[in-house]
Design an enzyme around this catalytic site. Structure first.
Site, PDB file in Angstrom:
ATOM      1  N   HIS A  22       0.832  -1.200   0.000  1.00 48.46           N
ATOM      2  CA  HIS A  22       0.000   0.000   0.000  1.00 48.46           C
ATOM      3  C   HIS A  22       0.869   1.253   0.000  1.00 48.46           C
ATOM      4  O   HIS A  22       0.479   2.281  -0.538  1.00 48.46           O
ATOM      5  CB  HIS A  22      -0.930  -0.003   1.217  1.00 48.46           C
ATOM      6  CG  HIS A  22      -2.010  -1.039   1.098  1.00 48.46           C
ATOM      7  ND1 HIS A  22      -3.338  -0.774   1.274  1.00 48.46           N
ATOM      8  CD2 HIS A  22      -1.943  -2.353   0.782  1.00 48.46           C
ATOM      9  CE1 HIS A  22      -4.058  -1.872   1.084  1.00 48.46           C
ATOM     10  NE2 HIS A  22      -3.214  -2.850   0.797  1.00 48.46           N
ATOM     11  N   ASP A 112      -5.716   6.030   2.122  1.00 50.91           N
ATOM     12  CA  ASP A 112      -5.860   4.640   1.726  1.00 50.91           C
ATOM     13  C   ASP A 112      -7.282   4.183   2.056  1.00 50.91           C
ATOM     14  O   ASP A 112      -7.764   4.407   3.182  1.00 50.91           O
ATOM     15  CB  ASP A 112      -4.831   3.818   2.532  1.00 50.91           C
ATOM     16  CG  ASP A 112      -4.681   2.407   2.010  1.00 50.91           C
ATOM     17  OD1 ASP A 112      -5.702   1.761   1.735  1.00 50.91           O
ATOM     18  OD2 ASP A 112      -3.530   1.953   1.889  1.00 50.91           O
ATOM     19  N   HIS A 145     -19.817  -5.945  -3.722  1.00 47.74           N
ATOM     20  CA  HIS A 145     -21.041  -6.767  -3.790  1.00 47.74           C
ATOM     21  C   HIS A 145     -21.270  -7.495  -2.462  1.00 47.74           C
ATOM     22  O   HIS A 145     -22.407  -7.643  -2.019  1.00 47.74           O
ATOM     23  CB  HIS A 145     -20.945  -7.782  -4.928  1.00 47.74           C
ATOM     24  CG  HIS A 145     -20.959  -7.128  -6.291  1.00 47.74           C
ATOM     25  ND1 HIS A 145     -21.992  -6.330  -6.723  1.00 47.74           N
ATOM     26  CD2 HIS A 145     -20.060  -7.142  -7.306  1.00 47.74           C
ATOM     27  CE1 HIS A 145     -21.727  -5.888  -7.939  1.00 47.74           C
ATOM     28  NE2 HIS A 145     -20.552  -6.361  -8.320  1.00 47.74           N
TER      29      HIS A 145
HETATM   30  C1  UDX Z   1      -0.227  -7.192  -0.303  1.00 49.68           C
HETATM   31  C2  UDX Z   1      -1.038  -8.278  -0.977  1.00 49.68           C
HETATM   32  O1  UDX Z   1      -0.324  -9.484  -0.987  1.00 49.68           O
HETATM   33  C3  UDX Z   1      -1.423  -7.849  -2.337  1.00 49.68           C
HETATM   34  O2  UDX Z   1      -2.074  -8.910  -2.970  1.00 49.68           O
HETATM   35  C4  UDX Z   1      -2.271  -6.619  -2.213  1.00 49.68           C
HETATM   36  O3  UDX Z   1      -2.772  -6.200  -3.452  1.00 49.68           O
HETATM   37  C5  UDX Z   1      -1.469  -5.534  -1.566  1.00 49.68           C
HETATM   38  O4  UDX Z   1      -1.019  -5.977  -0.302  1.00 49.68           O
HETATM   39  P1  UDX Z   1       2.238  -7.785  -1.178  1.00 49.68           P
HETATM   40  O5  UDX Z   1       1.964  -9.193  -0.831  1.00 49.68           O
HETATM   41  O6  UDX Z   1       3.383  -7.158  -0.558  1.00 49.68           O
HETATM   42  O7  UDX Z   1       0.966  -6.880  -0.957  1.00 49.68           O
HETATM   43  O8  UDX Z   1       2.403  -7.804  -2.777  1.00 49.68           O
HETATM   44  P2  UDX Z   1       2.437  -6.684  -3.885  1.00 49.68           P
HETATM   45  O9  UDX Z   1       1.107  -6.028  -4.015  1.00 49.68           O
HETATM   46  O10 UDX Z   1       2.948  -7.343  -5.083  1.00 49.68           O
HETATM   47  O11 UDX Z   1       3.456  -5.583  -3.366  1.00 49.68           O
HETATM   48  C6  UDX Z   1       4.804  -5.837  -3.127  1.00 49.68           C
HETATM   49  C7  UDX Z   1       5.603  -4.593  -3.425  1.00 49.68           C
HETATM   50  O12 UDX Z   1       6.889  -4.779  -2.884  1.00 49.68           O
HETATM   51  C8  UDX Z   1       5.760  -4.327  -4.921  1.00 49.68           C
HETATM   52  O13 UDX Z   1       5.626  -2.960  -5.177  1.00 49.68           O
HETATM   53  C9  UDX Z   1       7.185  -4.780  -5.218  1.00 49.68           C
HETATM   54  O14 UDX Z   1       7.830  -4.033  -6.221  1.00 49.68           O
HETATM   55  C10 UDX Z   1       7.873  -4.570  -3.900  1.00 49.68           C
HETATM   56  N1  UDX Z   1       8.966  -5.538  -3.697  1.00 49.68           N
HETATM   57  C11 UDX Z   1       8.708  -6.862  -3.539  1.00 49.68           C
HETATM   58  C12 UDX Z   1      10.253  -5.066  -3.696  1.00 49.68           C
HETATM   59  O15 UDX Z   1      10.517  -3.876  -3.873  1.00 49.68           O
HETATM   60  N2  UDX Z   1      11.255  -5.958  -3.496  1.00 49.68           N
HETATM   61  C13 UDX Z   1      11.051  -7.280  -3.303  1.00 49.68           C
HETATM   62  O16 UDX Z   1      12.024  -8.005  -3.123  1.00 49.68           O
HETATM   63  C14 UDX Z   1       9.712  -7.751  -3.334  1.00 49.68           C
END
Ligand code: UDX
Length: 454
Positions: A22, A112, A145
């Site tokens: 987020h 948010d 929904h």
């Molecule tokens: C969580 C939920 O899993 C996700 O499905 C939801 O939409 C948002 O909250 P997360 O699991 O962390 O998020 O996954 P994601 O939404 O993909 O966000 C991860 C972020 O961390 C991405 O922006 C990615 O670029 C970043 N990241 C991830 C890094 O910078 N380095 C890493 O090694 C792994």
């Protein structure tokens, strides 16, 4: 000139919910607003302020208390969320009161959507409010929904038909609406996004019109939503260096040099990048299957195994794969996905990871875990056709043979060629959406013009 002056006199506050998935899109959105000339303050609650890697020059940062003592242990998610609400509401009031004395007091709070109470605080303080939805429109529509009672939970029907959506199988549904017993507080968190959203002055979604065409149209027919994504910085999309490059707020410390140097030694399209985001936690058996599946794929791999997960790696794994793989605890994901050596992304299908891969044209092997990820995976496979989805066995485990098969299909197979073509097309469409005059850019321009006029 007058318009420009008015824009940079317009002060806007942006507050993310403090989890990585987020923080990233909201920080990028804050920067995009600043690039349009607005005066932007990003509000960092105490837990995230400490993690800032490099302050952004275009966005001012203000730290506020989240109401917790340093190192305090919180007994449950419910208690955490309630105390967070009370603590941050109070700190927000204090911050806004203080800033009322500024030459350019804030006019709008972008919050948010996981924090609907922030809208009440903003409006009581005389500010306008813009809800920022960090998940896909499709996932938000499912939650809407459910919130309205139109979709009964727990979902047990094998398929569900919703307006302007593909037919969703039970395995395409967000996990919280199927398994309602395991995470009741998180289910509540995603549903309360819709408790007062109609009172917000703007509804912003991190997606773009062509990506979720049907469901975006349906939502736009109900409410004045604005798609503003993907929030991937434009420097990654078209190599224009118009953003300050920084790693924002990282709750985990990235191994930048190790990753980039290693990738630099690999051939074009030869590396599988593997990451399950910031929260998902694989079981021991699954971790072991994944490890040996990567080895069997015979591709080079860069695997992010967060510190807390490292213990689950098989004992001899790192030694056995030294010539093929690099395991790191966190990486600069956008730089990795943008690197020419990366040919495929094995992902949990978090919404940010999905958008980032689409925007950078990287094909995916999807292995969704929980929350919104199964719905994202459905769209990756059936709607955008930019990846393959692993199959789980009767024990719910994805076996090493299956992992090998899926990676080979994307990296080497005929289907892989088709997927790569589609991925290149989505990359182009993502860039178009945020380029000057594109659908998301126009929406952001309109949003800024509205703000300046308030
Ligand atoms: C969580 C939920 O899993 C996700 O499905 C939801 O939409 C948002 O909250 P997360 O699991 O962390 O998020 O996954 P994601 O939404 O993909 O966000 C991860 C972020 O961390 C991405 O922006 C990615 O670029 C970043 N990241 C991830 C890094 O910078 N380095 C890493 O090694 C792994």
């Amino acid at each position: 000139m007058e318009g420009k002056k008015k824009t940079n006199e317009t002060h806007i506050l942006v507050i993310p919910f403090p989890i990585q998935g987020h923080i990233n899109p909201m920080v990028q959105f804050a920067k995009r607003l600043a690039s349009k000339g607005l005066r932007v303050t990003l509000i960092a609650t105490t837990s995230i302020s400490k993690t800032m890697q490099a302050p952004t020059s275009s966005v001012k940062i203000e730290t506020i208390s989240d109401g917790f003592e340093e190192g305090e242990k919180i007994e449950s998610t419910d208690i955490y969320l309630e105390r967070f609400r009370v603590g941050v509401s109070q700190s927000l009031v204090d911050l806004i009161e203080k800033q009322k004395g500024y030459a350019h007091p804030p006019k709008v709070l972008v919050y948010d959507a996981f924090m609907p109470w922030a809208l009440d605080v903003a409006q009581r303080q005389g500010l306008h409010g813009a809800a920022f939805f960090t998940q896909s429109c499709a996932v938000c529509a499912v939650y809407y929904h459910v919130h309205q009672g139109a979709l009964k939970i727990p979902i047990q029907d094998p398929t569900t038909s919703l307006p302007s959506m593909p037919l969703l199988g039970i395995d395409d549904m967000p996990s919280f609406v199927c398994d309602t017993a395991s995470y009741p507080s998180l289910l509540n968190l995603v549903l309360i996004q819709f408790s007062n959203f109609q009172k917000a002055n703007w509804l912003l979604f991190n997606t773009f019109d062509k990506l979720e065409e049907e469901v975006v149209k349906w939502m736009a027919s109900q409410w004045p939503i604005k798609t503003i994504g993907p929030t991937v910085p434009s420097m990654y999309l078209d190599k224009r260096v118009d953003d300050d490059k920084d790693y924002g707020f990282n709750l985990f410390k990235p191994n930048v040099d190790a990753c980039m140097e290693w990738l630099g030694t690999k051939e074009i399209g030869s590396v599988v990048y593997v990451s399950f985001g910031s929260m998902a936690s694989l079981g021991d058996e699954q971790m072991e299957e994944l490890a040996w599946g990567l080895k069997r794929s015979n591709s080079h791999f860069l695997w992010v195994v967060r510190e807390s997960e490292g213990i689950k790696l098989p004992n001899n794994f790192t030694d056995e794969t030294l010539d093929k793989g690099l395991v790191v605890t966190w990486c600069p994901q956008l730089d990795v996905l943008a690197h020419k050596a990366v040919g495929c992304f094995m992902t949990h299908s978090g919404w940010n990871s999905t958008l980032e891969a689409l925007s950078l044209g990287v094909p995916m092997v999807v292995m969704p875990q929980w929350t919104d990820q199964k719905t994202n995976a459905k769209f990756v496979i059936d709607v955008w056709q930019v990846g393959v989805r692993v199959k789980v066995d009767e024990k719910g485990i994805v076996r090493k043979e299956e992992i090998e098969l899926c990676i080979r299909e994307v990296m080497e197979g005929e289907r892989g060629t088709e997927i790569k073509k589609n991925a290149a097309r989505w990359k182009e469409l993502a860039r178009e959406a945020v380029d000057e005059g594109g659908s998301s850019d126009k929406n952001i321009e309109e949003f800024v013009a509205n703000l300046v006029g308030t």
